[in-house]
Design an enzyme around this catalytic site. Structure first.
Site, PDB file in Angstrom:
ATOM      1  N   LYS A  20      -4.343   5.776 -41.772  1.00  0.00           N
ATOM      2  CA  LYS A  20      -3.898   4.578 -41.041  1.00  0.00           C
ATOM      3  C   LYS A  20      -5.084   3.717 -40.615  1.00  0.00           C
ATOM      4  O   LYS A  20      -6.118   4.226 -40.238  1.00  0.00           O
ATOM      5  CB  LYS A  20      -3.136   5.027 -39.791  1.00  0.00           C
ATOM      6  CG  LYS A  20      -2.895   3.942 -38.752  1.00  0.00           C
ATOM      7  CD  LYS A  20      -2.181   4.491 -37.526  1.00  0.00           C
ATOM      8  CE  LYS A  20      -3.129   4.795 -36.383  1.00  0.00           C
ATOM      9  NZ  LYS A  20      -2.440   5.185 -35.135  1.00  0.00           N
ATOM     10  N   GLU A  62       0.844  -1.203   0.000  1.00  0.00           N
ATOM     11  CA  GLU A  62       0.000   0.000   0.000  1.00  0.00           C
ATOM     12  C   GLU A  62       0.877   1.251   0.000  1.00  0.00           C
ATOM     13  O   GLU A  62       2.026   1.232   0.441  1.00  0.00           O
ATOM     14  CB  GLU A  62      -0.904   0.012   1.240  1.00  0.00           C
ATOM     15  CG  GLU A  62      -1.963  -1.064   1.183  1.00  0.00           C
ATOM     16  CD  GLU A  62      -2.853  -1.067   2.418  1.00  0.00           C
ATOM     17  OE1 GLU A  62      -2.658  -0.209   3.315  1.00  0.00           O
ATOM     18  OE2 GLU A  62      -3.729  -1.946   2.489  1.00  0.00           O
ATOM     19  N   THR A 113       2.797   3.247 -35.471  1.00  0.00           N
ATOM     20  CA  THR A 113       2.165   4.257 -36.333  1.00  0.00           C
ATOM     21  C   THR A 113       3.219   4.967 -37.175  1.00  0.00           C
ATOM     22  O   THR A 113       3.057   5.126 -38.391  1.00  0.00           O
ATOM     23  CB  THR A 113       1.396   5.279 -35.459  1.00  0.00           C
ATOM     24  OG1 THR A 113       0.430   4.570 -34.701  1.00  0.00           O
ATOM     25  CG2 THR A 113       0.727   6.352 -36.301  1.00  0.00           C
ATOM     26  N   THR A 120       4.372   2.261 -29.239  1.00  0.00           N
ATOM     27  CA  THR A 120       5.144   1.137 -29.799  1.00  0.00           C
ATOM     28  C   THR A 120       5.968   1.578 -31.006  1.00  0.00           C
ATOM     29  O   THR A 120       6.846   0.852 -31.455  1.00  0.00           O
ATOM     30  CB  THR A 120       4.204   0.019 -30.269  1.00  0.00           C
ATOM     31  OG1 THR A 120       3.403   0.533 -31.354  1.00  0.00           O
ATOM     32  CG2 THR A 120       3.292  -0.467 -29.151  1.00  0.00           C
ATOM     33  N   ARG A 168      -6.551   7.563 -24.419  1.00  0.00           N
ATOM     34  CA  ARG A 168      -6.932   6.912 -25.680  1.00  0.00           C
ATOM     35  C   ARG A 168      -8.171   6.039 -25.521  1.00  0.00           C
ATOM     36  O   ARG A 168      -8.787   5.665 -26.494  1.00  0.00           O
ATOM     37  CB  ARG A 168      -5.743   6.104 -26.239  1.00  0.00           C
ATOM     38  CG  ARG A 168      -4.686   7.007 -26.874  1.00  0.00           C
ATOM     39  CD  ARG A 168      -3.504   6.231 -27.395  1.00  0.00           C
ATOM     40  NE  ARG A 168      -2.635   5.756 -26.331  1.00  0.00           N
ATOM     41  CZ  ARG A 168      -1.514   5.069 -26.530  1.00  0.00           C
ATOM     42  NH1 ARG A 168      -1.135   4.760 -27.758  1.00  0.00           N
ATOM     43  NH2 ARG A 168      -0.775   4.692 -25.513  1.00  0.00           N
ATOM     44  N   ASP A 191       2.604  13.798 -34.471  1.00  0.00           N
ATOM     45  CA  ASP A 191       1.589  13.017 -33.755  1.00  0.00           C
ATOM     46  C   ASP A 191       1.586  13.465 -32.302  1.00  0.00           C
ATOM     47  O   ASP A 191       2.476  14.212 -31.869  1.00  0.00           O
ATOM     48  CB  ASP A 191       1.927  11.519 -33.879  1.00  0.00           C
ATOM     49  CG  ASP A 191       0.688  10.635 -33.794  1.00  0.00           C
ATOM     50  OD1 ASP A 191      -0.382  11.138 -33.408  1.00  0.00           O
ATOM     51  OD2 ASP A 191       0.797   9.432 -34.126  1.00  0.00           O
TER      52      ASP A 191
END
Ligand code: R5P
Length: 309
Positions: free
Chosen positions: A195, A42, A229, A226, A99, A221
């Protein structure tokens, strides 16, 4: 009018370096607090300053270990609320979970909304953030949200990058607003890649709308995660005859360096997420002064709208 020395800025553990830079720009020390992990896992917090009746700011980036940092932020807010702070503005340079802002398939959550509800429930009275993935996430809150943009800061650096005869390319339709901004700031035309994403980790190839033949390309962007894109857009632009490729992205959320195999001359990012080390392939531009300016404007009750452009 309140002085900047009256500002009380606390930091969670996600991005102490940026918090220290903001504090330095404000000319104040960071607020003292203990944040510890108990043996059972915790989180324990104790605020070591008197905050009674004060307007306080808490900086925490929701990246890399988003669940840990969110929980820590909720607990910090709770501690400040129970210590009678008059207002608690959360400064979230990178708003993780943004997102997940809509039900794009059956039986999925809208986690960006859930995070907004939890921040409000904990006691946040204002949110200051940078380049939200979707502007409409502001509407998930019933408290004021100042959504700053890092585009002006990045543009200043890009103006010196020798991108003349270049073209700005949006790697997907969602990035068109970025492409339009950079195209106008740098005096360049823009193009778009359409895309298609297969799932959260993979993107399908896209189609270029516009002309990049023989030109330097600047891909723009909001997030690099990752790298899928950008990789796809690089491939599309190369096949369309681009001569060299650059990219500008506000939030670099990957915990790995830009791979050598990514065919970019340079990736320009900000330090909204920790791990902000410039390298041969990456140049990091700080948003510390921008956040400090916004905090000062909020504290003085003056307009921050100039910082949204
Ligand atoms: C998506 O809509 C975002 O604007 C970015 O294009 C995306 O999140 C980048 O992620 P990745 O680097 O994993 O492709």
């Amino acid at each position: 009018m309140r002085e900047s020395r009256d500002i009380l800025l606390f930091s969670g553990t996600s991005h102490k370096k940026l918090a220290e830079s903001v504090a330095e720009n404000l000319g104040v020390p960071l607020g003292k607090c203990i944040i510890e992990t108990f043996p059972d896992g915790e989180i324990g917090v104790q605020i070591l300053e008197n905050v009674r009746g004060r307007d306080v700011f808490v900086l925490q980036s929701i990246a890399q270990q988003p669940n840990l940092y969110l929980m820590e932020l909720f607990i910090l807010i709770d501690a400040l609320k129970r210590a009678s702070a008059a207002s608690i503005a959360v400064v979230i340079p990178y708003y993780g979970y943004a997102r997940q802002d809509r039900k794009d398939k059956g039986r999925v959550p809208i986690t960006a909304r859930l995070v907004a509800d939890l921040l409000e429930k904990a006691g946040a009275t204002r949110v200051l953030t940078v380049d939200l993935h979707a502007d409409q996430v502001q509407g998930f809150f019933n408290i004021p949200v100042d959504n700053l943009t890092a585009r002006a800061v990045l543009s200043q650096t890009l103006k010196k990058a020798g991108l003349d005869n270049g073209v700005v390319v949006a790697p997907d339709l969602g990035s068109i607003k970025y492409a339009k901004y950079y195209a106008s700031a740098l005096g360049m035309p823009f193009a778009v890649v359409d895309k298609r994403r297969i799932n959260s980790g993979h993107v399908e190839s896209g189609v270029l709308i516009g002309d990049v033949r023989g030109k330097k390309v600047l891909l723009v962007d909001d997030i690099y995660s990752t790298g899928g894109t950008l990789k796809m857009a690089i491939q599309v632009c190369k096949e369309a005859g681009a001569c060299s490729l650059y990219a500008a992205v506000t939030h670099y959320v990957s915990q790995e360096e830009v791979p050598e195999s990514l065919e970019l001359e340079k990736l320009y990012t900000t330090d909204t997420v920790p791990g902000e080390v410039s390298s041969a392939k990456r140049e990091v531009v700080t948003i510390g002064p921008l956040l400090a300016e916004a905090i000062l404007s909020i504290e003085h009750g003056s307009s921050v709208s100039v910082l949204f452009r």
